[in-house]
Enzyme design. Structure first.
Site, PDB file in Angstrom:
ATOM      1  CB  SER A 288      -9.554   4.923   9.385  1.00 62.98           C
ATOM      2  OG  SER A 288      -8.381   5.604   8.995  1.00 62.98           O
TER       3      SER A 288
ATOM      4  CG  ASN B 197      -7.366   0.870  -0.524  1.00 61.75           C
ATOM      5  OD1 ASN B 197      -7.588  -0.052  -1.383  1.00 61.75           O
ATOM      6  ND2 ASN B 197      -6.052   1.519  -0.701  1.00 61.75           N
TER       7      ASN B 197
ATOM      8  CG  HIS C 247      -5.341   8.257   3.502  1.00 60.92           C
ATOM      9  ND1 HIS C 247      -4.621   8.787   2.171  1.00 60.92           N
ATOM     10  CD2 HIS C 247      -5.247   6.999   3.052  1.00 60.92           C
ATOM     11  CE1 HIS C 247      -4.330   8.106   1.081  1.00 60.92           C
ATOM     12  NE2 HIS C 247      -4.847   6.861   1.782  1.00 60.92           N
ATOM     13  N   GLY C 248      -7.719   8.679   7.059  1.00 63.82           N
ATOM     14  CA  GLY C 248      -8.006   8.779   8.539  1.00 63.82           C
ATOM     15  C   GLY C 248      -9.227   8.954   8.938  1.00 63.82           C
TER      16      GLY C 248
ATOM     17  CG  ASP D 156      -2.044   0.900   1.171  1.00 66.27           C
ATOM     18  OD1 ASP D 156      -2.413   1.423   0.127  1.00 66.27           O
ATOM     19  OD2 ASP D 156      -2.433   1.263   2.355  1.00 66.27           O
TER      20      ASP D 156
HETATM   21  P1  13P Z   1      -8.978   5.056   5.686  1.00 66.53           P
HETATM   22  O1  13P Z   1      -8.033   5.821   6.238  1.00 66.53           O
HETATM   23  O2  13P Z   1     -10.137   5.648   5.217  1.00 66.53           O
HETATM   24  O3  13P Z   1      -9.359   3.600   6.335  1.00 66.53           O
HETATM   25  O4  13P Z   1      -8.112   4.620   4.114  1.00 66.53           O
HETATM   26  C1  13P Z   1      -7.143   3.643   4.108  1.00 66.53           C
HETATM   27  C2  13P Z   1      -6.528   3.652   2.751  1.00 66.53           C
HETATM   28  O5  13P Z   1      -6.653   4.211   1.963  1.00 66.53           O
HETATM   29  C3  13P Z   1      -5.201   2.633   2.817  1.00 66.53           C
HETATM   30  O6  13P Z   1      -4.376   2.984   1.587  1.00 66.53           O
HETATM   31  O1  G3H Z   2      -3.325   4.913   3.571  1.00 66.01           O
HETATM   32  C1  G3H Z   2      -2.691   4.803   4.464  1.00 66.01           C
HETATM   33  C2  G3H Z   2      -2.838   3.581   5.342  1.00 66.01           C
HETATM   34  O2  G3H Z   2      -4.076   3.512   6.110  1.00 66.01           O
HETATM   35  C3  G3H Z   2      -1.653   2.870   6.217  1.00 66.01           C
HETATM   36  O3  G3H Z   2      -1.609   3.996   7.008  1.00 66.01           O
HETATM   37  O4  G3H Z   2       1.099   4.311   6.761  1.00 66.01           O
HETATM   38  O5  G3H Z   2       0.032   4.603   8.838  1.00 66.01           O
HETATM   39  O6  G3H Z   2       0.298   2.460   7.900  1.00 66.01           O
HETATM   40  P1  G3H Z   2       0.140   3.831   7.666  1.00 66.01           P
HETATM   41 ZN    ZN Z   3      -4.614   5.087   0.970  1.00 62.45          ZN
END
Ligand code: 13P
Ligand code: G3H
Ligand code: ZN
Length: 323
Positions: free
Chosen positions: A271, A268, A189-190, A93
């Protein structure tokens, strides 16, 4: 060189073709530890869903890349011995360099993301093409990204988003040879995806951009990052038991269901899993202050995460019973 085929893993090509034809999305769940992996594998086996196991650069650093690989290999033994095996991809990822992608491919990953979305367009194209050239020699599939998602996590950090420009997608896909494309249509994200007043609904995703992308690259698999729903039940539980997550908001499940029926073939989710685990552990500690056996708080957290995964596969992504 460890070949993912020898571990029983699949790349994403066939998974996405079936998802596109079947009008659903394959779930991509992140994991960093044993309990998250157990929940993902058992949840997807029970709901008979294909799954993409995602490992970020941060997860690799946290859990040790060798151990993570063996965890995934162990999970594949369980899948292989189950009554009804499911297709599983092991995916990097947000890979941020050619070297990281190569290292993952050499250690058994079946799919990698090269995230060049923070670079100028031509640099993104050049880097993505270089990764694709190496990956395809080993039949590993590659996800690229165009457009920037806002949000701050360990390894992924952008203060502001900008939407994907549909005018770029055809050129990007043709020039790079990627197998799937992550686009920016309003997710981030988050756990703080939108700034809304209490009781107000978050703004809808930009389905107009998604539709324009689909028109320009028909039948091409699209990926949605930042797709957690930040379910109020778990945010409230965290706050009730001493946490402080005020104003956390995610993408509504209705919007995700709609996306899953379109060319979006991969959704994906990280969170939401983090929130569930935190909520259950906080509750367990508050109700059992004498508890100090990790199995007694990690176990219930793992079980609740499994239930969440089954529900998402069945009711949101539509991937249950597709394996
Ligand atoms: P979320 O933070 O919305 O769960 O997204 C995760 C993600 O895009 C990982 O690549
Ligand atoms: O998009 C990012 C994922 O949620 C992974 O997060 O880099 O904190 O492991 P991380
Ligand atoms: Zn992501």
């Amino acid at each position: 060189m460890i070949r993912y085929q020898d571990l029983g893993l699949s790349n994403t090509r066939e998974m996405f073709k079936k998802a596109m034809d079947g009008g659903y999305a394959v779930p991509a769940y992140n994991f960093n530890n044993l309990e998250q992996l157990q929940a993902i594998i058992t949840g997807c086996l029970e709901s008979r869903s294909p799954v993409i196991l995602q490992i970020s650069k941060g997860a690799r650093a946290y859990a040790n890349q060798t151990l993570l690989r063996y965890l995934a290999e162990g999970a594949m033994k369980i899948v292989g011995e189950s009554e009804h095996p499911i297709p599983v991809a092991l995916h990097l990822d947000h890979g941020d360099s050619y070297e990281l992608c190569v290292s993952c491919i050499e250690t058994g990953f079946s799919s990698v993301m090269i995230d060049g979305s923070g670079f100028p367009y031509e640099e993104n194209v050049a880097l993505t093409r270089k990764v694709v050239e190496y990956a395809h020699k080993h039949d590993v599939t590659v996800e690229g990204e165009l457009g920037v998602l806002a949000g701050i996590e360990d390894e992924v950090s952008h203060a502001a988003s900008h939407y994907t420009d549909p005018e770029d997608v055809q050129h990007f896909v043709e020039e790079t040879g990627v197998d799937s494309l992550a686009i920016s249509i309003g997710t981030s994200h988050g756990a703080y995806k939108f700034k809304v007043k209490p009781g107000e609904a978050p703004p809808p995703l930009r389905f107009d951009i998604l539709e324009e992308v689909e028109r320009r690259i028909p039948g091409f698999p699209i990926v949605l990052h930042g797709a957690s729903s930040v379910l109020p039940v778990y945010v409230d539980m965290i706050n009730q038991y001493g946490g402080k997550l005020e104003g956390a908001v995610g993408v509504s499940e209705d919007q995700l269901r709609r996306a899953a029926k379109s060319a979006v073939c991969k959704i994906n989710i990280d969170s939401d899993g983090r929130l569930v685990v935190t909520a259950v552990i906080r509750k367990t500690f508050a109700e059992n202050p004498k508890e100090f056996d990790p199995r007694k708080y990690l176990g219930p957290a793992r079980d609740e995460l499994k239930n969440l995964i089954i529900r998402k596969n069945r009711d949101v992504l539509g991937s249950a019973d597709r394996a």
